[in-house]
Design a protein around this motif. Structure first.
Motif, mmCIF file in Angstrom:
data_model
loop_
_atom_site.group_PDB
_atom_site.id
_atom_site.type_symbol
_atom_site.label_atom_id
_atom_site.label_comp_id
_atom_site.label_asym_id
_atom_site.label_seq_id
_atom_site.Cartn_x
_atom_site.Cartn_y
_atom_site.Cartn_z
ATOM 1 N N ILE A 69 7.154 23.822 -9.306
ATOM 2 C CA ILE A 69 7.939 23.323 -10.436
ATOM 3 C C ILE A 69 7.482 21.919 -10.832
ATOM 4 N N ASP A 95 20.075 30.837 -11.394
ATOM 5 C CA ASP A 95 19.985 29.416 -11.716
ATOM 6 C C ASP A 95 18.645 28.835 -11.277
ATOM 7 N N ASP A 96 18.145 29.276 -10.125
ATOM 8 C CA ASP A 96 16.858 28.780 -9.642
ATOM 9 C C ASP A 96 15.721 29.268 -10.533
ATOM 10 N N ILE A 99 15.659 27.209 -13.702
ATOM 11 C CA ILE A 99 15.034 25.895 -13.490
ATOM 12 C C ILE A 99 13.524 25.990 -13.683
ATOM 13 N N GLU A 102 12.788 26.455 -17.388
ATOM 14 C CA GLU A 102 13.024 25.211 -18.126
ATOM 15 C C GLU A 102 11.969 24.159 -17.820
ATOM 16 N N ALA A 103 11.316 24.271 -16.672
ATOM 17 C CA ALA A 103 10.214 23.360 -16.348
ATOM 18 C C ALA A 103 8.986 23.662 -17.189
#
Length: 241
Positions: A69, A95-96, A99, A102-103
């Motif tokens: 990430i 949720d992970d 992330i 979204e990275a």
């Protein structure tokens, strides 16, 4: 050009490499984030017939730092922000996964995974990231927003907007179908070319595209149905969030 596989598990690297090589791809392996970052920064080739730059990176989220990430975020803010990235993660919670998207990841695959599925995901991302000759070469406009399909270039009032390959494809598709409503399943099939996949992939890419276009996006959320570009309707069934 080559495909980078960065994972601290040698078994994972070996299996993925063999599947990708069966598809005719050159593969470079690294076991940690530092080596992966160095490979992504190189432009003078890697030997063994692998010249030029990394064409796509498969990065393990949990490898020794920087992790996948962190590298993804660095690439998206670096000199080659459109480098396609697929994340390998053992984290199954949505949720992970969000992330990672979204990275700036183009896709992710959750461990344990099918090597053949990963190879198919690599092929799909490569198809979308490589330049192509669209059937319609004409530029698309919406106010000061300009999309040039042949050059895969997006500008707002003349200033370039950096998009990932998937973000570009999503924007072009929506602009070519103004006022039409597409569900997340529709977009996953039309833009990603997948008959399967996590629908949150679409949600996160919509969110990122809205953020990058700012006040110049016209991506509406049509409750219970999906998304549309500039759909005519009442305020009750539209959202710009």
């Amino acid at each position: 050009m080559c495909i980078l596989i960065a994972d601290d598990d040698p078994v994972v690297r070996d299996v993925v490499r063999r599947y990708l090589e069966r598809d005719g791809l050159a593969v470079l392996e690294t076991a940690d984030g530092a080596s992966a970052s160095a490979a992504l920064a190189r432009r003078d080739g890697f030997g063994d017939g692998m010249s030029g730059e990394v064409e796509l990176a498969v990065l393990d989220v949990m490898m020794p730092g920087p992790d996948g990430i962190e590298i993804c975020r660095a690439v998206r803010s670096g000199p080659r922000p459109d480098t396609p990235i697929i994340l390998l993660t053992a984290l199954g919670d949505e949720d992970d996964r969000v992330i990672g998207l979204e990275a700036g990841a183009d896709d992710y695959v959750t461990k344990p995974f099918s090597p053949r599925e990963l190879a198919l995901r690599v092929a799909s991302v490569l198809r979308r990231s490589r330049p192509f000759a669209p059937a319609d070469h004409s530029a698309l406009w919406d106010g000061v927003l300009e999309v040039r399909p042949a050059a895969r270039l997006v500008c707002i009032d003349g200033a370039r907007v950096e998009l990932t390959p998937r973000e570009f494809d999503l924007l072009e598709f929506l602009l070519r179908h103004p006022n039409a409503v597409f569900s997340r399943e529709d977009l996953l099939a039309e833009v990603w070319g997948w008959d399967f996949g996590d629908l949150s992939t679409v949600t996160v890419h919509i969110k990122r595209l809205r953020a990058k276009l700012g006040a110049h996006h016209r991506i509406d959320t049509v409750w219970g149905r999906g998304y549309a570009w500039g759909r005519a309707g009442t305020e009750q069934d539209r959202s710009y969030g």
